[in-house]
Design a protein around this motif. Structure first.
Motif, PDB file in Angstrom:
ATOM      1  N   SER A  50       0.865  -1.176   0.000  1.00  7.58           N
ATOM      2  CA  SER A  50       0.000   0.000   0.000  1.00  7.58           C
ATOM      3  C   SER A  50       0.899   1.222   0.000  1.00  7.58           C
ATOM      4  N   GLY A  51       0.874   1.944  -1.094  1.00  6.94           N
ATOM      5  CA  GLY A  51       1.729   3.114  -1.200  1.00  6.94           C
ATOM      6  C   GLY A  51       3.188   2.732  -1.076  1.00  6.94           C
ATOM      7  N   SER A  52       3.869   3.343  -0.123  1.00 10.73           N
ATOM      8  CA  SER A  52       5.293   3.101   0.062  1.00 10.73           C
ATOM      9  C   SER A  52       5.584   1.986   1.053  1.00 10.73           C
ATOM     10  N   ASP A  53       4.572   1.263   1.485  1.00  9.71           N
ATOM     11  CA  ASP A  53       4.765   0.241   2.510  1.00  9.71           C
ATOM     12  C   ASP A  53       4.608  -1.159   1.926  1.00  9.71           C
ATOM     13  N   ALA A  54       5.620  -1.998   2.139  1.00 14.17           N
ATOM     14  CA  ALA A  54       5.516  -3.412   1.798  1.00 14.17           C
ATOM     15  C   ALA A  54       4.763  -4.122   2.919  1.00 14.17           C
ATOM     16  N   ARG A  55       3.896  -5.049   2.534  1.00 13.31           N
ATOM     17  CA  ARG A  55       3.081  -5.779   3.519  1.00 13.31           C
ATOM     18  C   ARG A  55       3.210  -7.288   3.264  1.00 13.31           C
ATOM     19  N   PRO A  56       4.351  -7.878   3.631  1.00 14.79           N
ATOM     20  CA  PRO A  56       4.540  -9.303   3.361  1.00 14.79           C
ATOM     21  C   PRO A  56       3.666 -10.181   4.259  1.00 14.79           C
ATOM     22  N   ALA A  57       3.361 -11.375   3.743  1.00 12.82           N
ATOM     23  CA  ALA A  57       2.618 -12.382   4.487  1.00 12.82           C
ATOM     24  C   ALA A  57       3.292 -13.729   4.277  1.00 12.82           C
ATOM     25  N   ILE A  58       3.514 -14.455   5.371  1.00 11.65           N
ATOM     26  CA  ILE A  58       4.177 -15.758   5.335  1.00 11.65           C
ATOM     27  C   ILE A  58       3.479 -16.680   6.320  1.00 11.65           C
ATOM     28  N   ARG A  59       2.975 -17.790   5.870  1.00 10.19           N
ATOM     29  CA  ARG A  59       2.436 -18.843   6.736  1.00 10.19           C
ATOM     30  C   ARG A  59       1.395 -18.328   7.731  1.00 10.19           C
ATOM     31  N   GLY A  60       0.458 -17.550   7.254  1.00 11.64           N
ATOM     32  CA  GLY A  60      -0.607 -17.063   8.119  1.00 11.64           C
ATOM     33  C   GLY A  60      -0.271 -15.829   8.913  1.00 11.64           C
ATOM     34  N   LYS A  62      11.374 -18.651   6.558  1.00  8.02           N
ATOM     35  CA  LYS A  62       9.972 -18.810   6.912  1.00  8.02           C
ATOM     36  C   LYS A  62       9.829 -19.283   8.352  1.00  8.02           C
ATOM     37  N   GLY A  63       8.820 -18.743   9.013  1.00  5.19           N
ATOM     38  CA  GLY A  63       8.603 -19.074  10.414  1.00  5.19           C
ATOM     39  C   GLY A  63       9.395 -18.150  11.311  1.00  5.19           C
ATOM     40  N   PRO A  64       9.076 -18.118  12.609  1.00  7.91           N
ATOM     41  CA  PRO A  64       9.750 -17.190  13.532  1.00  7.91           C
ATOM     42  C   PRO A  64      11.246 -17.446  13.614  1.00  7.91           C
ATOM     43  N   GLN A  65      12.014 -16.365  13.603  1.00  8.30           N
ATOM     44  CA  GLN A  65      13.476 -16.432  13.711  1.00  8.30           C
ATOM     45  C   GLN A  65      13.907 -15.682  14.970  1.00  8.30           C
ATOM     46  N   GLY A  66      13.253 -16.022  16.073  1.00  2.00           N
ATOM     47  CA  GLY A  66      13.392 -15.222  17.283  1.00  2.00           C
ATOM     48  C   GLY A  66      14.685 -15.398  18.040  1.00  2.00           C
ATOM     49  N   THR A  67      15.507 -16.420  17.718  1.00  2.00           N
ATOM     50  CA  THR A  67      16.732 -16.647  18.484  1.00  2.00           C
ATOM     51  C   THR A  67      17.906 -15.847  17.935  1.00  2.00           C
ATOM     52  N   LEU A  68      18.238 -16.061  16.679  1.00  2.00           N
ATOM     53  CA  LEU A  68      19.429 -15.429  16.118  1.00  2.00           C
ATOM     54  C   LEU A  68      19.156 -14.053  15.536  1.00  2.00           C
ATOM     55  N   TYR A  69      17.906 -13.751  15.201  1.00  2.00           N
ATOM     56  CA  TYR A  69      17.558 -12.425  14.672  1.00  2.00           C
ATOM     57  C   TYR A  69      16.766 -11.621  15.698  1.00  2.00           C
ATOM     58  N   GLY A  70      15.684 -12.201  16.185  1.00  2.00           N
ATOM     59  CA  GLY A  70      15.000 -11.615  17.324  1.00  2.00           C
ATOM     60  C   GLY A  70      14.123 -10.424  17.040  1.00  2.00           C
ATOM     61  N   ARG A  71      14.634  -9.412  16.376  1.00  2.00           N
ATOM     62  CA  ARG A  71      13.933  -8.137  16.275  1.00  2.00           C
ATOM     63  C   ARG A  71      12.636  -8.279  15.485  1.00  2.00           C
ATOM     64  N   ASN A  72      11.570  -8.704  16.170  1.00  2.00           N
ATOM     65  CA  ASN A  72      10.239  -8.804  15.571  1.00  2.00           C
ATOM     66  C   ASN A  72      10.203  -9.714  14.334  1.00  2.00           C
ATOM     67  N   SER A  73      11.023 -10.764  14.353  1.00  2.00           N
ATOM     68  CA  SER A  73      10.956 -11.761  13.284  1.00  2.00           C
ATOM     69  C   SER A  73       9.846 -12.749  13.615  1.00  2.00           C
ATOM     70  N   PHE A  74       8.655 -12.214  13.745  1.00  2.00           N
ATOM     71  CA  PHE A  74       7.501 -12.964  14.234  1.00  2.00           C
ATOM     72  C   PHE A  74       7.041 -14.004  13.218  1.00  2.00           C
ATOM     73  N   GLY A  75       7.013 -13.632  11.952  1.00  2.00           N
ATOM     74  CA  GLY A  75       6.568 -14.550  10.919  1.00  2.00           C
ATOM     75  C   GLY A  75       7.671 -15.012  10.004  1.00  2.00           C
ATOM     76  N   GLY A  76       8.862 -14.445  10.152  1.00  2.00           N
ATOM     77  CA  GLY A  76       9.984 -14.786   9.285  1.00  2.00           C
ATOM     78  C   GLY A  76      10.793 -13.550   8.935  1.00  2.00           C
TER      79      GLY A  76
END
Length: 945
Positions: A92-102, A145-159
């Motif tokens: 939407s406009g200047s914002d990317a809105r990715p979706a991965i696995r729900g 794909k999927g949460p990368q909360g250990t090695l990346y962490g910063r809001n890698s909620f969906g990938g």
């Protein structure tokens, strides 16, 4: 080496490319005999913060090489979904809105964080609009794909989506590419790699692109979808021979102009109407419970899915009326441009984006360990505008100004002995982010200037029976709708991941990360124009975000007066500041097991936890004196997979099954205000959902000339406990309901201690007025017509008494209900809803074949992408529904025998599929949408030295 490069180019030319197409340097990891036979080349990724073969990482990762990106004309993140299975890139406009696995990207404001991480050379980008930085001279793109909360962490909620630049090499190299295509698209990009000594090299890359708009405007405003962007990046690598030291210094600059697709890219795409509910003035609707509603002014049928009838998307902008009957004798609105790439806007809008980014990476190798430091600083600014009313009427121009300054520092200590069964990494991360966003709107209304035309001059009425006021444009330094916010985040994290391999085959992996986010938030609110005048604000004046004193229960006014051009009597106290402070501390982790049957076949399983940090609402808690926060949301992800090379390396087959369990989802809701006297619309942790699926991906090279690629993705994503707030729709509050009555709701003599008789009287009055409440303000459904889908909201007063929550609209007091999207209904019925941006089936197929022509290689290639239908928002299946579509790219490429020259003719989106990327509600429940790009075609040529 030439044979290796030729094998890689053979695979690259398929244009599907997807999961394992490698550069020639990486291809050396496979035996030369296999490469010479046309075997699939290996690719090295760093998803676990160390270099590993893609086929050995126990994660679901898709990697696309720089050559593959170049071949497929991928110049930003938008076209990644054409190459990467299971990823949907809305925009939407200047914002990317990715979706991965729900997991999909909804909230993009400064008060919250992205759900999917975007990284440039291991540097986290805190805003979704930063993801549109151009792809130039890249080594590869990794989609994790999927949460990368250990090695990346910063809001890698969906990938994560991570891009990696090509680093300087020890040999001179240079290249240049030029493209010309539809809509006068002209793109130029190039690089030069220059060794400066035996241990130092420099690489410079850049691009410039210009294009006319592909969304054509039939009125006086801007065409949308144009481009005017430049990018440059320099990398200096210093690696003294034999020292174990390597230093990489990066600097980049990106600038974007033109109109783009405006602030959020929307055009009106219609309104939801149930034709069987349309009534002429004086008509009635009989409800299942025997109640009869009579509409003295008629009813235009605007409704969400309801037991009374089926709605469809009518091609009218319902914000306006033109007095012409549209459906069943009702005036639904003004006809819209049916073509997805045509608009009728009066506003001339602009977009100005600028980013400067600097980083330094230091690696130092000991005998068995490596220490790594990653430091970065980012300065990002974006101004984007849109036509507020999506019409040719001069009502308003909306603008969004975003300023971001980010500093990050990461330290890693990791094992460096690849022969050891014990591999480990420990590290720490510091993040300091400052985001300022200002929404402002130049409204050409309510300004008492004589001689300005009324809206009726344009043949349109603003609302039924309403007179449009005199109007006049504002100067470029004034704004009568001014909403600034400032978020400061400091985050500290420590992490570790360990793995041990038993018997050279069985590997166990465990990872843990602790994160502490310290967030400080300030939001400005206007006091409203007083004395019949108007407020205007000087956009060149810095906002004073000084917070009220601790414990204060009102916003701080007085530090931000409006412009002297204002005529309102309260101009000196026009803008107040309200603040909030909160620390969000949480744990993320991962455990995995994998077994390597042979060097080419493995299975793995993993379970991981991902967390997206909390944030703030722009709503003041009058008890604490701070804005209301919302908590982090959580996902627990389970995955089983297998990665295989077969038939002497000529077949690659990877598969994964997954299950994601989402809790505490951050959703928009209607709740009682902290004082218990009214209600507010806020983000709360009120949702649950789950997603499971299967992903299959294959590459087959029966000969070195022929390449097949295919992928299949099945996704079942559902919202299982999700409610949205409701609001008054105006039936009762405007008095148009003549049967059933709109009665006054009595007030409590003492709101803190109402009597039983008062509570009974209020409840009886609310029952009559309940029809005045529906989702997003729609008349239907409501608690009378569809009682099972509504949950009434109650509040507990300070004395412990539980009473119904109420809201006031147009002088009528109405009850508060939440509409059940997913979860238990009033009678115990379980409702389940589709998760937005989650097609059930996605199929990708690609094929290419190499021919010897004119001393080089001619490669025709085709890639087709099929997606089943999906919704763009969770309110209703027909709200922003995207039907199933197919999108095909075709290319004809020629590469000279020495690989120095190449030419390509291409067509993308052969079917001219109009794909909805995003939808949202506008005024008066008009639906607004953003469509992807239409068919494009062109020719490109390149040279390498």
């Amino acid at each position: 080496m030439r044979a290796i490069r030729q094998a890689v180019w053979t695979m690259v030319s398929s244009s599907a490319l997807a999961t394992a197409l490698a550069s020639s340097a990486v291809a050396q990891t496979a035996p030369a005999s296999q490469v010479d036979d046309g075997a699939i080349a290996d690719i090295v990724v760093t998803a676990q913060r160390r270099e590993e073969s893609l086929q050995r990482v126990p994660l679901s990762i898709t990697a696309v090489t720089g050559e593959a990106l170049r071949e497929a004309n991928v110049t930003d993140v938008n076209r990644i979904e054409q190459l990467v299975p299971g990823v949907r890139i809305g925009r939407s406009g200047s914002d990317a809105r990715p979706a991965i696995r729900g997991v999909y990207t909804e909230a993009i404001g400064a008060n919250s964080d992205p759900r999917i991480g975007f990284y440039i050379d291991d540097i986290y980008q805190s805003r979704t609009s930063q993801a549109l930085t151009g792809f130039v001279d890249l080594e590869r793109v990794e989609v994790q794909k999927g949460p990368q909360g250990t090695l990346y962490g910063r809001n890698s909620f969906g990938g994560n989506i991570a891009i990696y630049s090509t680093v300087p090499k020890d040999e001179f190299a240079a290249g240049f590419d030029a493209l010309y295509g539809r809509f006068n698209r002209a793109r130029f990009e190039g690089f030069i790699n220059q060794p400066l000594g035996p241990s130092i090299a420099f690489r410079l890359a850049g691009s410039y692109e210009r294009q006319d708009g592909y969304v054509k405007n039939s009125s006086t405003g801007s065409d949308l979808g144009d481009e005017d962007a430049g990018y440059v990046r320099g990398i200096l690598k210093i690696a003294p021979v034999g020292s174990g030291l390597e230093v990489q210094l990066r600097g980049s600059y990106y600038k974007q102009g033109g109109a783009g697709i405006s602030a959020f890219g929307y055009k009106s795409i219609g309104t939801l109407v149930a034709p069987n509910l349309v009534r002429a003035p004086g008509g009635s609707i009989a409800l299942p419970n025997g109640r009869v509603l009579t509409f003295t002014n008629g009813f235009n049928g605007q409704a969400f899915p309801t037991s009374l009838g089926s709605e469809f998307r009518a091609p009218f902008n319902s914000r306006f009326r033109d007095g012409i009957p549209d459906i069943g004798g009702a005036d639904v609105g003004v006809p819209i441009e049916a073509d997805p790439w045509k608009i009728n806007f009066d506003a001339r809008v602009t977009r100005r984006t600028e980013q400067k980014q600097f980083s330094g990476v230091i690696n130092y190798d000991f005998d068995t360990a490596r220490i790594r430091s990653i430091t970065s600083y980012t300065d990002f600014n974006a101004l984007r505008q849109s036509d507020n009313d999506f019409s040719s009427v001069p009502i308003a121009i909306d603008s969004n100004l975003t300023k971001v300054k980010t500093f990050t520092q990461e330290l890693q200590l990791l094992s460096n002995d690849t022969t050891s069964p014990f591999q480990w990494i420990i590290g720490g991360f510091y993040y300091n982010d400052k985001v300022e966003e200002i929404f402002f709107s130049d409204n050409f209304t309510n300004y008492p200037v004589a001689g300005q035309p009324a809206l009726s001059t344009f043949g349109i009425s603003y609302l039924p029976g309403a007179a449009f006021p005199a109007n006049t444009p504002l100067s470029n330094i004034r704004s009568d709708n001014f909403a600034p916010v400032l978020l400061k985040t400091k985050s500290y994290a420590g992490f570790a991941q360990l793995s041990y391999t038993f018997f050279d085959k069985l590997r166990l992996t465990a990872g843990y990360r602790y994160t502490s986010d310290q967030k400080r938030y300030a939001a400005g609110i206007t006091s409203g124009a007083a004395g019949g005048g108007f407020l205007a604000f000087d956009l060149n004046q810095r906002v004073n975000y000084t917070c009220p004193a601790p414990g204060a229960t009102t916003a701080l006014f007085g530090n931000n007066p409006a412009s002297p051009q204002s005529t309102a009597t309260n101009a000196a106290n026009a803008l107040g500041i309200q603040c909030g402070e909160r620390d969000f501390n949480f744990h993320t982790w991962r455990g995995a097991i994998d077994y390597q049957f042979t060097r080419d076949n493995m299975v793995y399983g993993s379970v991981s936890r991902g967390i997206r940090s909390g944030g703030f609402n722009n709503v003041l808690n009058t008890v604490t004196g701070q804005v209301l926060p919302f908590e982090p949301e959580v996902v627990t992800a389970y995955e089983l997979g297998t990665k295989n090379r077969l038939a002497d390396g000529k077949v690659q087959l990877n598969a994964a099954v997954f299950y994601n369990d989402f809790k505490q989802l951050q959703v928009q809701n209607t709740l009682p205000a902290p004082n218990g006297l009214t209600t507010v619309s806020i983000i709360t942790n009120a949702g649950k959902s789950r997603a499971y699926g299967i992903e299959l991906d294959a590459i087959v090279k029966p000969t070195r000339r022929l390449t097949f690629q295919a992928s299949f993705n099945y996704l079942n994503a559902k919202d299982t406990d999700l409610v949205f707030g409701t609001q008054a729709n105006g039936i009762c509050s405007t008095g148009v309901l003549s049967s059933g009555g709109c009665v006054a709701v009595p007030a409590y003599a003492n709101p803190a201690a109402p009597t039983a008789a008062e509570i009974a009287a209020v409840s009886a009055a609310l029952a009559v007025n309940a029809v005045g409440v529906g989702p997003q303000g729609a008349a239907f459904p409501n608690v009378i017509s569809d009682p099972n889908r509504f949950r009434q909201v109650f509040i507990t007063l300070p004395n412990g008494t539980v009473v119904p929550a109420t809201q006031t609209s147009g002088g009528a007091t109405l009850p508060v209900y939440n509409y059940v999207i997913g979860g238990k209904g009033a009678d115990g019925t379980t409702y389940v809803a589709d998760t937005p941006l989650s097609p059930k089936y996605v199929v990708q197929v690609g094929v290419s074949y190499d021919l010897d022509v004119a001393g080089g290689t001619l490669t025709p290639s085709v890639q087709t992408y099929f997606s089943s239908s999906f919704i763009n928002a969770g309110f209703t299946p027909n709200f922003g529904n995207q039907p199933a579509f197919t999108r095909t790219d075709m290319r004809l490429s020629w590469v000279s025998g020495d690989e120095k020259f190449r030419v390509q003719a291409y067509v993308e989106n052969l079917e001219n599929a109009a794909v909805l990327n995003r939808v949202a509600f506008g005024a008066n429940r008009s639906l607004n949408g953003v469509f992807g790009t239409p068919r494009t075609y062109g020719i490109k040529a390149g040279v390498r030295f």
